[in-house]
Design a protein around this motif. Structure first.
Motif, PDB file in Angstrom:
ATOM      1  N   TYR A 117       1.011  -1.353  -0.190  1.00 27.77           N
ATOM      2  CA  TYR A 117      -0.105  -0.108  -0.045  1.00 27.77           C
ATOM      3  C   TYR A 117       0.869   1.206   0.066  1.00 27.77           C
ATOM      4  N   CYS A 118       0.957   1.819  -1.137  1.00 28.74           N
ATOM      5  CA  CYS A 118       1.750   3.030  -1.362  1.00 28.74           C
ATOM      6  C   CYS A 118       1.379   4.413  -1.079  1.00 28.74           C
ATOM      7  N   HIS A 119       1.912   5.254  -0.076  1.00 29.37           N
ATOM      8  CA  HIS A 119       1.605   6.225   0.254  1.00 29.37           C
ATOM      9  C   HIS A 119       2.070   7.244  -0.939  1.00 29.37           C
ATOM     10  N   THR A 120       3.119   7.052  -1.264  1.00 28.44           N
ATOM     11  CA  THR A 120       4.100   7.737  -2.509  1.00 28.44           C
ATOM     12  C   THR A 120       5.286   7.104  -2.610  1.00 28.44           C
ATOM     13  N   PRO A 121       5.923   7.191  -3.738  1.00 26.35           N
ATOM     14  CA  PRO A 121       7.405   6.700  -3.718  1.00 26.35           C
ATOM     15  C   PRO A 121       8.184   7.520  -3.001  1.00 26.35           C
ATOM     16  N   MET A 122       9.225   7.464  -2.520  1.00 23.05           N
ATOM     17  CA  MET A 122      10.144   8.371  -1.807  1.00 23.05           C
ATOM     18  C   MET A 122      10.272   9.866  -2.425  1.00 23.05           C
ATOM     19  N   ARG A 123       9.420  10.555  -1.547  1.00 25.01           N
ATOM     20  CA  ARG A 123       9.260  12.095  -2.135  1.00 25.01           C
ATOM     21  C   ARG A 123      10.479  12.668  -2.100  1.00 25.01           C
ATOM     22  N   TYR A 124      11.229  12.694  -1.089  1.00 26.52           N
ATOM     23  CA  TYR A 124      12.364  13.768  -0.819  1.00 26.52           C
ATOM     24  C   TYR A 124      13.703  13.100  -2.059  1.00 26.52           C
ATOM     25  N   VAL A 125      13.390  12.071  -2.588  1.00 25.94           N
ATOM     26  CA  VAL A 125      14.578  12.046  -3.614  1.00 25.94           C
ATOM     27  C   VAL A 125      13.856  12.053  -4.883  1.00 25.94           C
ATOM     28  N   TRP A 126      12.745  12.210  -5.164  1.00 32.46           N
ATOM     29  CA  TRP A 126      11.889  12.218  -6.362  1.00 32.46           C
ATOM     30  C   TRP A 126      11.420  13.596  -6.693  1.00 32.46           C
ATOM     31  N   GLU A 127      10.201  13.762  -6.660  1.00 29.69           N
ATOM     32  CA  GLU A 127       9.347  15.299  -6.891  1.00 29.69           C
ATOM     33  C   GLU A 127       9.821  16.337  -5.920  1.00 29.69           C
ATOM     34  N   MET A 128      10.133  16.128  -4.610  1.00 30.00           N
ATOM     35  CA  MET A 128      10.351  17.285  -3.748  1.00 30.00           C
ATOM     36  C   MET A 128      11.704  17.140  -3.266  1.00 30.00           C
ATOM     37  N   TYR A 129      12.794  16.855  -4.066  1.00 28.82           N
ATOM     38  CA  TYR A 129      13.951  16.958  -3.534  1.00 28.82           C
ATOM     39  C   TYR A 129      14.436  18.236  -3.177  1.00 28.82           C
ATOM     40  N   ASN A 130      14.153  19.218  -3.789  1.00 29.59           N
ATOM     41  CA  ASN A 130      14.308  20.576  -3.543  1.00 29.59           C
ATOM     42  C   ASN A 130      13.707  21.191  -2.013  1.00 29.59           C
ATOM     43  N   GLU A 131      12.530  20.681  -2.193  1.00 30.14           N
ATOM     44  CA  GLU A 131      11.868  21.058  -0.936  1.00 30.14           C
ATOM     45  C   GLU A 131      12.393  20.683   0.482  1.00 30.14           C
ATOM     46  N   TYR A 132      13.249  19.677   0.453  1.00 27.38           N
ATOM     47  CA  TYR A 132      13.554  19.016   1.502  1.00 27.38           C
ATOM     48  C   TYR A 132      15.201  19.397   1.553  1.00 27.38           C
ATOM     49  N   PHE A 133      16.056  19.418   0.428  1.00 26.15           N
ATOM     50  CA  PHE A 133      17.326  19.619   0.404  1.00 26.15           C
ATOM     51  C   PHE A 133      18.008  20.703  -0.333  1.00 26.15           C
ATOM     52  N   GLY A 134      17.019  21.596  -0.792  1.00 22.32           N
ATOM     53  CA  GLY A 134      17.509  22.677  -1.468  1.00 22.32           C
ATOM     54  C   GLY A 134      17.717  23.856  -0.855  1.00 22.32           C
ATOM     55  N   ARG A 135      18.578  24.927  -1.180  1.00 22.33           N
ATOM     56  CA  ARG A 135      18.795  25.910  -0.347  1.00 22.33           C
ATOM     57  C   ARG A 135      17.720  26.650   0.424  1.00 22.33           C
ATOM     58  N   GLY A 136      17.880  27.009   1.741  1.00 20.08           N
ATOM     59  CA  GLY A 136      17.145  27.340   2.487  1.00 20.08           C
ATOM     60  C   GLY A 136      16.251  26.242   3.065  1.00 20.08           C
ATOM     61  N   ALA A 181      18.165  23.029   3.692  1.00 21.89           N
ATOM     62  CA  ALA A 181      19.284  22.187   4.404  1.00 21.89           C
ATOM     63  C   ALA A 181      20.330  22.927   4.489  1.00 21.89           C
ATOM     64  N   GLY A 182      21.360  22.624   5.477  1.00 24.41           N
ATOM     65  CA  GLY A 182      22.483  23.088   5.437  1.00 24.41           C
ATOM     66  C   GLY A 182      23.443  22.726   4.436  1.00 24.41           C
ATOM     67  N   LEU A 183      24.662  23.521   4.299  1.00 24.48           N
ATOM     68  CA  LEU A 183      25.600  23.349   3.534  1.00 24.48           C
ATOM     69  C   LEU A 183      26.111  21.919   3.255  1.00 24.48           C
ATOM     70  N   LEU A 184      26.620  21.460   4.424  1.00 19.56           N
ATOM     71  CA  LEU A 184      26.775  20.149   4.331  1.00 19.56           C
ATOM     72  C   LEU A 184      26.040  19.092   3.828  1.00 19.56           C
ATOM     73  N   THR A 185      24.767  19.278   4.224  1.00 16.04           N
ATOM     74  CA  THR A 185      23.554  18.363   3.779  1.00 16.04           C
ATOM     75  C   THR A 185      23.633  18.545   2.163  1.00 16.04           C
ATOM     76  N   ARG A 186      23.644  19.646   1.649  1.00 14.69           N
ATOM     77  CA  ARG A 186      23.364  19.873   0.393  1.00 14.69           C
ATOM     78  C   ARG A 186      24.463  19.606  -0.539  1.00 14.69           C
ATOM     79  N   MET A 187      25.708  19.141   0.101  1.00 18.48           N
ATOM     80  CA  MET A 187      26.871  18.697  -0.765  1.00 18.48           C
ATOM     81  C   MET A 187      26.710  17.392  -0.825  1.00 18.48           C
ATOM     82  N   VAL A 188      26.154  16.587   0.203  1.00 16.49           N
ATOM     83  CA  VAL A 188      26.269  15.089   0.233  1.00 16.49           C
ATOM     84  C   VAL A 188      25.213  14.502  -0.163  1.00 16.49           C
TER      85      VAL A 188
END
Length: 261
Positions: A110-129, A131-138
């Motif tokens: 029963y799928c609520h969504t494929p992993m949104r933070y690495v697909w459609e919504m990557y920038n909302e989680y890991f974009g500038r503003g 996530a921190g610099l280190l996280t954005r680099m990794v």
């Protein structure tokens, strides 16, 4: 027939946990596997289940900082030994669908969504503003690894069930698989319509980036009207910082209080 329920993590009662609660009622003898469990954070129906956790349960600050262990999630979900189970029911918005079933067992997700933070919504989680610099680099390398793993392990699922047409389209786009749509259960009998105006507007949501609660707050900052926000999440501190006094945060509330609101 032995049944195993597999859920990503148990740290609060959100939409996915409401669906899991119904699966627990449908399969009262099923064992429950999850990456980690914050005891007392979910309903009694789930808490009473035999809950088996992964090695993430024993890592430092796992109950509050578990998202920091995202690169370890695939290994953790694959560590469960499901050889004794004939039916695997995974409730997945992250990695639960990657659980490894026995060769002749049936796996329904029963799928609520494929992993949104690495697909459609990557920038909302890991974009500038966000996530921190280190996280954005990794994260670009981590996200690439997770996308490859996510697509590859979709073959472990025999049947996908999507919670909406939107999620069905995501499953088709990312996994090249079709899904049946079964909408989530809603306890409509608990929420009678009111004829009274309580003098406020209401948001009930996890305070996560993709929910865009910041848009509602900005609107009510301008309107000056009373907004009540029920929920918790990683964005809570940030959202409180931009909210004016007319915006009220309650945290999570019990069902009885939610019905009142």
């Amino acid at each position: 027939m032995r049944v195993a329920l597999v859920h990503d993590w148990l740290t609060g009662m959100r939409g996915g946990e409401k669906c899991l609660e119904v699966l627990c009622e449908l399969y009262p003898d099923a064992d429950l596997f999850t990456l980690l469990h914050d005891k007392g954070s979910v309903s009694a129906v789930i808490e009473q289940r035999k809950i088996r956790t992964s090695f993430l349960q024993h890592l430092p600050f796992s109950s509050t900082k578990y998202r920091s262990y995202l690169p370890l999630f695939p290994r953790a979900i694959e560590s469960f030994d499901l050889r004794d189970y004939d039916l695997i029911l995974s409730s997945s918005h992250c990695v639960a669908k990657g659980a490894v079933p026995r060769r002749d067992a049936l796996h329904v997700c029963y799928c609520h969504t494929p992993m949104r933070y690495v697909w459609e919504m990557y920038n909302e989680y890991f974009g500038r503003g966000h996530a921190g610099l280190l996280t954005r680099m990794v994260m670009p390398s981590v996200a690439r690894y997770l996308r490859i793993w996510d697509v590859r392990t979709s073959s472990r699922v025999h049947y996908f069930i999507a919670n909406s047409e939107n999620v069905r389209q995501r499953i088709r786009r990312h996994y090249n698989r079709d899904a049946e749509v079964i909408y989530p259960p809603v306890e409509v009998s608990k929420f009678p319509l009111s004829n009274e105006d309580g003098g406020y507007f209401l948001v009930v949501s996890a305070l996560a980036p993709y929910k865009r609660i910041d848009v509602a707050i900005e609107a009510f900052n301008r309107l000056g009207k009373h907004l009540v926000i029920v929920g918790r999440g990683p964005e809570e501190k940030k959202l409180k910082a931009i909210a004016r006094p007319n915006v009220e945060f309650t945290g999570w509330v019990k069902d009885e209080k939610l019905v009142e609101y």
